[in-house]
Design an enzyme around this catalytic site. Structure first.
Site, PDB file in Angstrom:
ATOM      1  N   CYS A 112      -4.455 -12.551 -22.811  1.00  0.00           N
ATOM      2  CA  CYS A 112      -3.970 -11.836 -21.265  1.00  0.00           C
ATOM      3  C   CYS A 112      -2.697 -12.175 -21.124  1.00  0.00           C
ATOM      4  O   CYS A 112      -2.399 -12.127 -19.750  1.00  0.00           O
ATOM      5  CB  CYS A 112      -5.365 -11.629 -21.061  1.00  0.00           C
ATOM      6  SG  CYS A 112      -6.364 -13.566 -20.572  1.00  0.00           S
ATOM      7  N   HIS A 144       0.942  -0.675   0.144  1.00  0.00           N
ATOM      8  CA  HIS A 144      -0.155   0.621   0.275  1.00  0.00           C
ATOM      9  C   HIS A 144       1.034   1.139  -0.106  1.00  0.00           C
ATOM     10  O   HIS A 144       0.706   1.918  -0.435  1.00  0.00           O
ATOM     11  CB  HIS A 144      -1.193  -0.102   1.214  1.00  0.00           C
ATOM     12  CG  HIS A 144      -1.944  -0.952   1.194  1.00  0.00           C
ATOM     13  ND1 HIS A 144      -2.956  -1.163   1.584  1.00  0.00           N
ATOM     14  CD2 HIS A 144      -2.923  -1.271  -0.089  1.00  0.00           C
ATOM     15  CE1 HIS A 144      -3.791  -2.666   1.498  1.00  0.00           C
ATOM     16  NE2 HIS A 144      -3.964  -1.505   0.345  1.00  0.00           N
TER      17      HIS A 144
HETATM   18  C1  PEP Z   1      -2.378 -16.641 -17.180  1.00  0.00           C
HETATM   19  O1  PEP Z   1      -3.028 -17.615 -17.052  1.00  0.00           O
HETATM   20  O2  PEP Z   1      -2.055 -16.469 -18.708  1.00  0.00           O
HETATM   21  C2  PEP Z   1      -3.065 -15.584 -16.531  1.00  0.00           C
HETATM   22  C3  PEP Z   1      -3.308 -14.698 -18.034  1.00  0.00           C
HETATM   23  O3  PEP Z   1      -3.519 -15.268 -16.276  1.00  0.00           O
HETATM   24  P1  PEP Z   1      -3.054 -15.178 -14.328  1.00  0.00           P
HETATM   25  O4  PEP Z   1      -1.554 -15.278 -14.624  1.00  0.00           O
HETATM   26  O5  PEP Z   1      -3.532 -14.498 -13.962  1.00  0.00           O
HETATM   27  O6  PEP Z   1      -2.930 -17.284 -14.098  1.00  0.00           O
END
Ligand code: PEP
Ligand code: MG
Length: 587
Positions: free
Chosen positions: A505, A194
């Site tokens: 992602c 934080h």
């Molecule tokens: C992934 O597994 O690629 C992902 C984006 O999720 P995390 O890294 O949060 O598991």
């Protein structure tokens, strides 16, 4: 001669100035026994101190909200929960009553127990909360001992300096004046603490986790700080100062370029339109994401609402958090991922047994479906946030249609509970393709989803049987392994066939070589962590999709990730795509 120290870059920016050590610690409390007749009096003292500490926190929350905003103010709300935690209260009372300890010592012992529990979790988000626990310690003990609240006095005539400490509590960080504090450096601490959140909001460069050598730097020494790389130079030479000044000037130019770029679309040189969104781990990253030109949020990790919390997050708290993100991106997609707990992320309010293979265990959607209260609170908050913008829901670790069907059933009952027509809320539901099962059966899962997001982090570990967090197998963990590239290609094909919106992602979308490969395979939408977002947007604007499609097709039989990297790196070097905006991107 100058001395180089390295820590973890936590808040970007550069600074040069004299060191000022600060210390706000309350020293360890001596072991003091009490007589049985004094027990009730000590318990009462403890409760009075708690009440005083709580009222200090209410004030601090109010001040911080005024100064920096509601999200920053909540830092002190979470400390108040710690003080109100029934386990902490009962544990302290038990130490007083059963071990005949003074209130100070009993509280100290109880906190020590909680600290050990927290240290057992290796998860970064739990470690981030350790500084809060220390802040709570300082706050309650100072009330018990009649000391002033931990703080930082800064007068107008004080020389601007770089504040150095073992660790900095949020209640101290919030007193830092940006016109007086040039940088914040700590020997311990984590990037997600934080205090770092507050330093970033104040625009103060910060480096954490520098280690014990930091204590050896004397007050008044000149210190050069690079808050991005985490490098510190003690007593820099004139040449190093000159190079710092040059870097500072470049940084300003670069910020200007990025600000101009932020408003422009992310199109390749051959006119292919792409979308680059942000991965957010915490709502406080919103401003930075906007500054860097994020075109929405492709992954909002929601674990910040549960990790380190001792209670299930309320619908209202979640709604506020989601709404703050949604309203920051008007008209843009905000993809809220349902809780991905388990694996290496354990909330304190659930008893999650130690598992032999946590990544193959009770994790993500498996937990949510088994814990209806947790799941339904989240769904209600997300559906309500959807009234304020363009919300999408993303389900992690899916391996079967049944999980999606049951998620949809929960969603339907959420619409019902909120008085919406069944299915009418229209919050699109997406699936994270991060297990081999999801790739293999995308055709069976497609009817239950509106979009797909490729999670290369988990997919890599599950396909290559290489734990993503184990340094022993780090060399095997390669998201550009040919097995993965083939799977990525199949996901594009399946999504085209089933008309599903597709994005990536996982961290591969933050790697310039990864993005080049993904573009060549047909991906057009990327969700990128903030540290790489601007560079990736800039890179795409220098790439040619037709070249990359040809490059991928021509090298489909590469035998290793290393070969793939070599070929793409050579292409990027040849075309100069990695050297954009006057700086070389970290490849
Ligand atoms: C992934 O597994 O690629 C992902 C984006 O999720 P995390 O890294 O949060 O598991
Ligand atoms: Mg994942």
């Amino acid at each position: 001669m100058s001395l180089l120290l390295e820590g973890v870059g936590a808040s970007p920016g550069r600074a040069l100035g004299p060191v000022r050590h600060i210390s706000w610690e309350i020293p360890s409390i001596p072991h003091t026994s009490i007589a049985t007749a004094e027990v009730d009096r000590e318990i009462e003292r403890f409760h009075r101190a708690r009440a005083e500490a709580l009222s200090r926190l209410v004030e601090l929350q109010h001040e911080t909200t005024e100064l920096l905003g509601g999200f920053e103010g909540k830092v002190f709300e979470s400390q108040a929960w710690m003080i109100e935690d029934p386990d902490l209260v009962a544990g302290t009372e038990a130490y007083i009553r059963e071990n005949l300890l003074s209130a100070e010592r009993a509280f100290e012992m109880q906190l020590l127990e909680q600290r050990v529990q927290m240290m057992e979790s290796v998860h970064a988000m739990v470690m981030d909360r350790l500084a809060d626990l220390r802040d709570v310690r300082g706050n309650v003990l100072s009330c018990l001992l009649g000391h002033p609240a931990p703080g930082l006095e800064m007068s107008d005539d004080e020389e601007p300096s770089i504040v150095v400490a073992h660790d900095i509590a949020p209640s101290v960080a919030v007193r830092m004046r940006p016109d007086r504090v040039l940088g914040m450096i700590t020997a311990a601490g984590t990037r997600g603490s934080h205090s770092v959140l507050i330093a970033r909001s104040l625009g103060i460069p910060a480096v954490v986790d520098v280690g014990p050598q930091l204590a050896r730097i004397a007050d008044g020494c000149e210190l050069l700080v690079d808050g991005k790389s985490g490098r510190l130079i003690v007593d820099p030479t004139p040449a190093e100062i000159e190079s710092h000044n040059r870097a500072l000037a470049q940084l300003q130019v670069r910020r200007k370029i990025l600000a101009e770029l932020a408003a422009k679309p992310t199109e390749t040189v051959d006119g292919v339109h792409t979308v680059v969104q942000a991965n957010l781990d915490q709502p406080f990253e919103i401003d930075e994401a906007i500054r860097l030109g994020a075109e929405g949020v492709g992954l909002l990790r929601t674990e910040f609402l549960v990790i380190g919390h001792r209670e299930i997050p309320s619908e209202e708290e979640q709604f506020d958090a989601y709404r703050s993100v949604v309203e920051a991106f008007p008209g843009r997609e905000v993809t809220i991922r349902t809780f991905d707990i388990g694996g290496d992320k354990y909330p304190q309010f659930m008893s999650m047994k130690q598992e032999d293979n946590p990544y193959l265990g009770w994790r993500a959607i498996r937990v949510c479906l088994d814990e209806p209260e947790l799941f339904q609170n989240q769904l209600r908050a997300a559906v309500r946030a959807a009234d304020h913008g363009n919300v999408r829901l993303l389900v992690p670790l899916v391996t079967s249609a049944d999980e999606l069907i049951r998620t949809r059933e929960h969603l339907e009952s959420t619409y019902g509970a909120l008085g919406k027509e069944p299915g009418s809320g229209g919050v699109p539901v997406g699936l994270m393709v991060e297990t081999p099962a999801a790739v293999e059966t995308l055709d069976l899962l497609a009817p239950y989803v509106d979009f797909v997001s490729l999670g290369t982090n988990d997919l890599t570990q599950y396909v290559l049987a290489a734990d993503r967090g184990n340094p022993k197998v780090a060399e095997l963990y390669d998201p550009l392994h040919p097995a993965l590239i083939r799977l990525y290609a199949r996901v594009v094909e399946a999504c085209e066939h089933h008309h599903l919106d597709l994005s990536v992602c996982g961290e591969l979308s933050a790697d310039p070589i990864g993005v080049a490969v993904l573009l060549g395979l047909g991906y057009r939408k990327f969700s990128v962590s903030l540290s790489s977002l601007a560079e990736i947007r800039e890179l795409i604007r220098h790439l040619s999709v037709s070249d990359l499609v040809a490059l991928c097709a021509g090298n489909a039989r590469c035998e290793s990730g290393e070969d793939v990297r070599g070929i793409v790196q050579e292409y990027l070097d040849r075309t100069g795509a990695l050297k954009v905006g006057g700086t070389v991107l970290e490849g």
